[in-house]
Design an enzyme around this catalytic site. Structure first.
Site, PDB file in Angstrom:
ATOM      1  N   TYR A  12      -4.186  -0.833  -3.427  1.00 60.05           N
ATOM      2  CA  TYR A  12      -3.169   0.184  -3.727  1.00 60.05           C
ATOM      3  C   TYR A  12      -2.730   0.055  -5.193  1.00 60.05           C
ATOM      4  O   TYR A  12      -2.675   1.041  -5.936  1.00 60.05           O
ATOM      5  CB  TYR A  12      -1.981  -0.036  -2.779  1.00 60.05           C
ATOM      6  CG  TYR A  12      -0.800   0.888  -2.989  1.00 60.05           C
ATOM      7  CD1 TYR A  12      -0.604   1.979  -2.149  1.00 60.05           C
ATOM      8  CD2 TYR A  12       0.136   0.658  -3.999  1.00 60.05           C
ATOM      9  CE1 TYR A  12       0.485   2.833  -2.325  1.00 60.05           C
ATOM     10  CE2 TYR A  12       1.216   1.491  -4.184  1.00 60.05           C
ATOM     11  CZ  TYR A  12       1.399   2.578  -3.346  1.00 60.05           C
ATOM     12  OH  TYR A  12       2.472   3.409  -3.533  1.00 60.05           O
ATOM     13  N   HIS A  40      -6.124   2.457  11.756  1.00 62.02           N
ATOM     14  CA  HIS A  40      -5.473   1.179  11.461  1.00 62.02           C
ATOM     15  C   HIS A  40      -6.001   0.099  12.417  1.00 62.02           C
ATOM     16  O   HIS A  40      -5.418  -0.981  12.518  1.00 62.02           O
ATOM     17  CB  HIS A  40      -3.955   1.285  11.648  1.00 62.02           C
ATOM     18  CG  HIS A  40      -3.284   2.281  10.747  1.00 62.02           C
ATOM     19  ND1 HIS A  40      -3.517   2.339   9.398  1.00 62.02           N
ATOM     20  CD2 HIS A  40      -2.385   3.262  11.007  1.00 62.02           C
ATOM     21  CE1 HIS A  40      -2.784   3.311   8.870  1.00 62.02           C
ATOM     22  NE2 HIS A  40      -2.098   3.890   9.822  1.00 62.02           N
TER      23      HIS A  40
HETATM   24  P1  A3P Z   1       6.234   3.878   0.092  1.00 60.93           P
HETATM   25  O1  A3P Z   1       6.951   3.945   1.408  1.00 60.93           O
HETATM   26  O2  A3P Z   1       6.343   2.534  -0.561  1.00 60.93           O
HETATM   27  O3  A3P Z   1       6.639   4.986  -0.819  1.00 60.93           O
HETATM   28  P2  A3P Z   1       0.311   5.079   4.557  1.00 60.93           P
HETATM   29  O4  A3P Z   1      -0.307   6.349   4.128  1.00 60.93           O
HETATM   30  O5  A3P Z   1      -0.682   3.992   4.811  1.00 60.93           O
HETATM   31  O6  A3P Z   1       1.267   5.297   5.683  1.00 60.93           O
HETATM   32  O7  A3P Z   1       1.155   4.527   3.318  1.00 60.93           O
HETATM   33  C1  A3P Z   1       2.329   5.185   2.918  1.00 60.93           C
HETATM   34  C2  A3P Z   1       2.740   4.642   1.567  1.00 60.93           C
HETATM   35  O8  A3P Z   1       1.824   5.150   0.555  1.00 60.93           O
HETATM   36  C3  A3P Z   1       4.139   5.124   1.179  1.00 60.93           C
HETATM   37  O9  A3P Z   1       4.686   4.063   0.384  1.00 60.93           O
HETATM   38  C4  A3P Z   1       3.799   6.341   0.344  1.00 60.93           C
HETATM   39  O10 A3P Z   1       4.827   6.782  -0.495  1.00 60.93           O
HETATM   40  C5  A3P Z   1       2.599   5.808  -0.444  1.00 60.93           C
HETATM   41  N1  A3P Z   1       1.829   6.884  -1.092  1.00 60.93           N
HETATM   42  C6  A3P Z   1       1.381   8.034  -0.552  1.00 60.93           C
HETATM   43  N2  A3P Z   1       0.756   8.787  -1.489  1.00 60.93           N
HETATM   44  C7  A3P Z   1       0.809   8.087  -2.633  1.00 60.93           C
HETATM   45  C8  A3P Z   1       0.363   8.358  -3.970  1.00 60.93           C
HETATM   46  N3  A3P Z   1      -0.254   9.477  -4.278  1.00 60.93           N
HETATM   47  N4  A3P Z   1       0.600   7.409  -4.899  1.00 60.93           N
HETATM   48  C9  A3P Z   1       1.236   6.265  -4.601  1.00 60.93           C
HETATM   49  N5  A3P Z   1       1.709   5.966  -3.359  1.00 60.93           N
HETATM   50  C10 A3P Z   1       1.493   6.863  -2.391  1.00 60.93           C
END
Ligand code: A3P
Length: 297
Positions: free
Chosen positions: A192, A103
């Site tokens: 995303y 990050h």
């Molecule tokens: P939400 O909290 O909105 O559900 P990071 O990996 O950068 O920490 O981001 C986490 C976010 O990505 C979370 O969002 C998580 O649920 C979402 N996420 C992880 N896998 C995913 C998938 N296969 N499809 C859609 N969103 C996903």
């Protein structure tokens, strides 16, 4: 005072609030310099994203593409997460091609990777959904500063003096500028929301950028295995968390909450009309010279 009631420390470095990962807690400057001076291989891929942009998801897709197989890697993303990996030298043991992730702002990316013209995948997500995602993420965590209410949290996140990793605006604008100026490393941006709406098309775009000649049936299988439900299940049942549980026995419990809702537009359930107006005004001002496309719907 109970152990869990202690106010967690916040790491502040160069105007960035950094998560209390042990290497950052010990010496944030040292870890960032280790990242900057990381010995890179020509075929390394670095995934960069502001926290909660979907880093875990895109990392899994990239790992599958690099192997040209719709198979889950047994490791968790944290295994190649530059800020939190306990011993940065452990990255030397990862087989090529490595999918590293961070990050960190652009200025802290490994110099050698930029000089090599290495591949950089940059994930962008609607910052309103990021705010909601981060609010719940921090609320679940015992060892990070806990947000009070969502409104206060949102103000702090986007208007506070020391935002996470320097803040979404600074983070995204720095990558935008780097993308315009960078002559060696080509930064590839993926949204995303686009992956969610059109996984096949976006996985194909990623494969093309990665120079992976992937068959349509493999792309379809990757999209399926990386869907929110399946990835959440794989994370809970197949993944090896030892890289993190060695330093924090509760890491699996904390990290499994990463897969929360996985939807576009959850912000509408949490922003009031007034908050939304204030956010939009700030966004307009901050991004007036930016061409970054953000998908709010
Ligand atoms: P939400 O909290 O909105 O559900 P990071 O990996 O950068 O920490 O981001 C986490 C976010 O990505 C979370 O969002 C998580 O649920 C979402 N996420 C992880 N896998 C995913 C998938 N296969 N499809 C859609 N969103 C996903």
């Amino acid at each position: 005072m109970e152990e869990t009631d202690k106010k967690p420390e916040m790491i502040v470095f160069e105007g960035m609030a950094l998560p209390p990962f042990p290497p950052l807690k010990q010496d944030a400057k040292k870890r960032l310099e280790e990242i900057r001076n990381l010995e890179c291989r020509k075929d390394d891929v670095i995934l960069v994203a502001f926290p909660k942009s979907g880093t875990h998801w895109v990392w899994e897709i990239v790992c599958m593409l690099l192997k040209n197989k719709a198979e889950y890697v047994k490791e968790i993303k944290e295994f190649s997460f530059l800020e939190s990996i306990p011993d940065i030298k452990a990255l030397d043991d990862i087989a090529s091609p490595r999918a590293l992730n961070t990050h960190a702002p652009y200025r802290w990316l490994p110099k050698q990777h930029l000089e090599n013209g290495g591949k950089i995948i940059h994930v962008v997500r609607n910052p309103k959904d990021i705010a909601v995602s981060m609010f719940f993420h921090l609320g679940n965590s015992k060892d990070r500063p806990r947000p009070t209410d969502f409104k206060t949290f949102c103000e702090m996140l986007y208007m506070g003096p020391v935002p996470p990793y320097g803040g979404w605006y600074a983070f995204e604008k720095e990558y935008e500028q780097a993308k315009e100026k960078e002559t060696l490393a080509a930064i590839f941006t993926v949204h995303y929301e686009s992956i969610k709406k059109n996984p096949i098309q976006e996985i194909k775009r990623l494969a093309k950028y990665l120079d992976v000649d992937v068959k349509d049936d493999v792309v379809a299988e990757i999209a399926d295995k990386c869907s929110f439900r399946k990835l959440k299940e794989a994370d809970a049942t197949l993944k090896d968390y030892s890289v993190m549980t060695k330093v924090n026995p509760k890491a699996k419990e904390a990290l499994s909450k990463m897969y929360r809702k996985g939807e576009i537009g959850d912000w509408k359930n949490h922003f009031t009309v007034a908050m939304n107006e204030r956010f939009d005004a700030r966004f307009k001002e901050e991004m007036k010279d930016s061409k970054i496309e953000v998908q709010f719907e």
